[in-house]
Design a protein around this motif. Structure first.
Motif, mmCIF file in Angstrom:
data_model
loop_
_atom_site.group_PDB
_atom_site.id
_atom_site.type_symbol
_atom_site.label_atom_id
_atom_site.label_comp_id
_atom_site.label_asym_id
_atom_site.label_seq_id
_atom_site.Cartn_x
_atom_site.Cartn_y
_atom_site.Cartn_z
ATOM 1 N N VAL A 191 0.820 -1.216 0.000
ATOM 2 C CA VAL A 191 0.000 0.000 0.000
ATOM 3 C C VAL A 191 0.850 1.260 0.000
ATOM 4 O O VAL A 191 0.351 2.351 -0.325
ATOM 5 C CB VAL A 191 -0.964 0.000 1.200
ATOM 6 C CG1 VAL A 191 -2.018 -1.085 1.046
ATOM 7 C CG2 VAL A 191 -0.207 -0.176 2.513
ATOM 8 N N GLU A 192 2.134 1.126 0.337
ATOM 9 C CA GLU A 192 3.017 2.292 0.319
ATOM 10 C C GLU A 192 3.374 2.719 -1.101
ATOM 11 O O GLU A 192 3.906 3.820 -1.296
ATOM 12 C CB GLU A 192 4.297 2.005 1.108
ATOM 13 C CG GLU A 192 5.224 1.003 0.470
ATOM 14 C CD GLU A 192 4.833 -0.448 0.737
ATOM 15 O OE1 GLU A 192 5.593 -1.351 0.333
ATOM 16 O OE2 GLU A 192 3.766 -0.688 1.348
ATOM 17 N N ARG A 193 3.044 1.903 -2.099
ATOM 18 C CA ARG A 193 3.315 2.260 -3.483
ATOM 19 C C ARG A 193 2.201 3.109 -4.095
ATOM 20 O O ARG A 193 2.331 3.588 -5.224
ATOM 21 C CB ARG A 193 3.513 0.994 -4.320
ATOM 22 C CG ARG A 193 4.861 0.324 -4.079
ATOM 23 C CD ARG A 193 4.956 -1.030 -4.772
ATOM 24 N NE ARG A 193 4.367 -1.029 -6.105
ATOM 25 C CZ ARG A 193 3.996 -2.127 -6.750
ATOM 26 N NH1 ARG A 193 4.150 -3.316 -6.181
ATOM 27 N NH2 ARG A 193 3.467 -2.043 -7.960
ATOM 28 N N PHE A 194 1.101 3.266 -3.364
ATOM 29 C CA PHE A 194 0.008 4.101 -3.837
ATOM 30 C C PHE A 194 0.041 5.411 -3.063
ATOM 31 O O PHE A 194 -0.055 5.434 -1.840
ATOM 32 C CB PHE A 194 -1.336 3.399 -3.635
ATOM 33 C CG PHE A 194 -2.521 4.236 -4.029
ATOM 34 C CD1 PHE A 194 -2.690 4.646 -5.338
ATOM 35 C CD2 PHE A 194 -3.466 4.622 -3.084
ATOM 36 C CE1 PHE A 194 -3.776 5.433 -5.711
ATOM 37 C CE2 PHE A 194 -4.553 5.401 -3.443
ATOM 38 C CZ PHE A 194 -4.704 5.805 -4.759
ATOM 39 N N PHE A 195 0.168 6.520 -3.783
ATOM 40 C CA PHE A 195 0.360 7.810 -3.137
ATOM 41 C C PHE A 195 -0.933 8.600 -2.975
ATOM 42 O O PHE A 195 -0.922 9.690 -2.399
ATOM 43 C CB PHE A 195 1.390 8.631 -3.919
ATOM 44 C CG PHE A 195 2.734 7.963 -3.984
ATOM 45 C CD1 PHE A 195 3.521 7.861 -2.854
ATOM 46 C CD2 PHE A 195 3.194 7.421 -5.174
ATOM 47 C CE1 PHE A 195 4.760 7.237 -2.901
ATOM 48 C CE2 PHE A 195 4.433 6.790 -5.232
ATOM 49 C CZ PHE A 195 5.220 6.700 -4.089
ATOM 50 N N GLY A 196 -2.049 8.073 -3.473
ATOM 51 C CA GLY A 196 -3.318 8.760 -3.327
ATOM 52 C C GLY A 196 -3.925 8.539 -1.951
ATOM 53 O O GLY A 196 -3.331 7.905 -1.066
ATOM 54 N N ASP A 197 -5.126 9.062 -1.784
ATOM 55 C CA ASP A 197 -5.834 8.971 -0.508
ATOM 56 C C ASP A 197 -6.392 7.562 -0.321
ATOM 57 O O ASP A 197 -6.913 6.958 -1.266
ATOM 58 C CB ASP A 197 -6.979 9.993 -0.494
ATOM 59 C CG ASP A 197 -7.360 10.433 0.900
ATOM 60 O OD1 ASP A 197 -6.952 9.768 1.874
ATOM 61 O OD2 ASP A 197 -8.074 11.441 1.025
ATOM 62 N N VAL A 198 -6.295 7.040 0.904
ATOM 63 C CA VAL A 198 -6.887 5.753 1.247
ATOM 64 C C VAL A 198 -7.782 5.941 2.465
ATOM 65 O O VAL A 198 -7.338 6.438 3.502
ATOM 66 C CB VAL A 198 -5.815 4.684 1.539
ATOM 67 C CG1 VAL A 198 -6.446 3.430 2.149
ATOM 68 C CG2 VAL A 198 -5.069 4.312 0.266
ATOM 69 N N LEU A 199 -9.041 5.546 2.333
ATOM 70 C CA LEU A 199 -9.995 5.550 3.434
ATOM 71 C C LEU A 199 -10.341 4.110 3.774
ATOM 72 O O LEU A 199 -10.774 3.346 2.910
ATOM 73 C CB LEU A 199 -11.261 6.320 3.048
ATOM 74 C CG LEU A 199 -12.432 6.251 4.031
ATOM 75 C CD1 LEU A 199 -12.054 6.803 5.397
ATOM 76 C CD2 LEU A 199 -13.656 6.976 3.466
ATOM 77 N N LEU A 200 -10.143 3.737 5.035
ATOM 78 C CA LEU A 200 -10.407 2.390 5.529
ATOM 79 C C LEU A 200 -11.594 2.444 6.480
ATOM 80 O O LEU A 200 -11.645 3.297 7.369
ATOM 81 C CB LEU A 200 -9.181 1.845 6.260
ATOM 82 C CG LEU A 200 -7.853 1.938 5.499
ATOM 83 C CD1 LEU A 200 -6.684 1.842 6.464
ATOM 84 C CD2 LEU A 200 -7.772 0.841 4.434
ATOM 85 N N VAL A 201 -12.541 1.521 6.302
ATOM 86 C CA VAL A 201 -13.728 1.474 7.156
ATOM 87 C C VAL A 201 -13.913 0.038 7.621
ATOM 88 O O VAL A 201 -13.964 -0.883 6.801
ATOM 89 C CB VAL A 201 -14.984 1.957 6.400
ATOM 90 C CG1 VAL A 201 -16.190 1.965 7.333
ATOM 91 C CG2 VAL A 201 -14.759 3.336 5.792
ATOM 92 N N ALA A 202 -14.004 -0.173 8.949
ATOM 93 C CA ALA A 202 -14.052 -1.535 9.467
ATOM 94 C C ALA A 202 -14.856 -1.609 10.755
ATOM 95 O O ALA A 202 -14.830 -0.677 11.572
ATOM 96 C CB ALA A 202 -12.632 -2.058 9.711
ATOM 97 N N GLY A 203 -15.556 -2.730 10.938
ATOM 98 C CA GLY A 203 -16.359 -2.955 12.135
ATOM 99 C C GLY A 203 -15.628 -3.825 13.142
ATOM 100 O O GLY A 203 -15.012 -4.833 12.786
ATOM 101 N N GLY A 204 -15.713 -3.457 14.409
ATOM 102 C CA GLY A 204 -15.016 -4.187 15.458
ATOM 103 C C GLY A 204 -15.613 -5.537 15.775
ATOM 104 O O GLY A 204 -14.989 -6.355 16.460
ATOM 105 N N ASP A 205 -16.845 -5.819 15.291
ATOM 106 C CA ASP A 205 -17.482 -7.119 15.518
ATOM 107 C C ASP A 205 -17.549 -7.917 14.221
ATOM 108 O O ASP A 205 -18.413 -8.775 14.064
ATOM 109 C CB ASP A 205 -18.895 -6.912 16.097
ATOM 110 C CG ASP A 205 -19.531 -8.209 16.573
ATOM 111 O OD1 ASP A 205 -18.833 -9.006 17.228
ATOM 112 O OD2 ASP A 205 -20.732 -8.424 16.294
ATOM 113 N N ASP A 206 -16.633 -7.653 13.301
ATOM 114 C CA ASP A 206 -16.578 -8.372 12.020
ATOM 115 C C ASP A 206 -16.289 -9.841 12.285
ATOM 116 O O ASP A 206 -15.242 -10.195 12.823
ATOM 117 C CB ASP A 206 -15.482 -7.759 11.140
ATOM 118 C CG ASP A 206 -15.542 -8.232 9.700
ATOM 119 O OD1 ASP A 206 -16.064 -9.326 9.448
ATOM 120 O OD2 ASP A 206 -15.036 -7.498 8.828
#
Length: 282
Positions: A191-206
């Motif tokens: 993921v360090e090779r992508f210089f654009g914006d990254v938004l991560l969304v995750a649930g704690g009870d997944d």
């Protein structure tokens, strides 16, 4: 057709959704996870919010398509990205679960991608989900290929058990990372090779896989290089993120996903302002 939207059929039961009165210049490729389904409602939601175009299609499992995610070519996403780039000022990839995994891999190699929104993502490439061309699940292969070669992956531990009915697979993924620890580094998504914006969304009870742990690994890898990265979580949400105005998704594999509708919607509400920011919406 939704009021104020123009919908054009796309390959593999897909649809390109555009607002009738133009948009903000952003095109979004919106794909599902391991269900492979067409994300029509999500595409309509984004177009209603005034992105210039939202494109979705069945990316596997349809007529004439592979039955499983087995060395799926990352280059197969390129025509959709190129089509959006031709008609929009910028392109954002919005994926969930397996398509989030794919998009984080893909983005590093396509300069047309401006940002990635990864819902319930992974920080590594995994073994195949579903059968290969011979109809068999084993031996294990990578979920992905690049340039005709399999992407390094973490295999499953076939001795690990998914408890419950429907089964919760999160312990299986956690066990695989321990059993095959020697393969994690090679399988880690760069993921360090992508210089654009990254938004991560995750649930704690997944209950599908430990997406908060995975998302934090992506965040740490990128933040060490000061790359733009945002993580949104909710402790009680599950694998599915429900954005404001979306219906509850149905279908997909028989498995526990965790969370509740209320918590999954709460996570979607938390994430929506960040999604709007990444999409450059007012």
């Amino acid at each position: 057709m939704s009021v104020g939207l123009r919908e054009t059929p796309w390959a593999h039961d897909g649809v390109l959704v555009e607002p009738e009165r133009g948009g903000n210049g952003t095109g979004v490729l919106v794909l599902s996870g391991s269900s492979g389904r067409v994300e029509r409602e999500r595409a309509r939601l984004l177009a209603s919010a005034s992105v210039s175009a939202a494109l979705t299609y069945r990316w596997f499992g349809g007529e004439g398509q592979p039955a499983g995610i087995w060395e799926h070519s990352l280059e197969s996403f390129a025509p959709a990205v190129a089509s959006l780039a031709e008609h929009c000022d910028r392109v954002v990839l919005l994926g969930v679960s397996k398509s989030a995994e794919a998009f984080l891999l893909y983005a590093a190699d396509d300069p047309a991608v401006d940002a990635v929104v990864a819902l319930a993502p992974s920080h590594v490439a995994w073994a195949n989900v579903g059968p290969g061309p011979d109809g068999e699940l084993r031996p294990q292969h990578s979920s992905w290929s690049r340039g005709g070669q399999p992407v390094p992956f973490v295999p499953y531990d076939d001795d690990a058990e998914a408890p419950g009915d429907p089964p919760a697979y999160a312990p299986v993924y956690a066990q695989a990372l321990r059993t095959h620890a020697g393969r994690v580094a090679a399988a880690t998504i760069p993921v360090e090779r992508f210089f654009g914006d990254v938004l991560l969304v995750a649930g704690g009870d997944d209950k599908v896989w430990p997406s908060v742990t995975f998302a934090r690994a992506v965040q740490a890898r990128r933040r060490s290089l000061d790359l733009p990265t945002t993580l949104v979580t909710h402790p009680e949400a599950g694998h599915r993120v429900i954005l404001p105005g979306e219906p509850v998704a149905s279908g997909g594999q028989h498995m526990a996903r965790g969370g509740t509708e209320a918590a999954d919607r709460a996570l979607g509400e938390r994430a929506w302002p960040e999604i709007r920011r990444v999409l450059d919406l007012p």
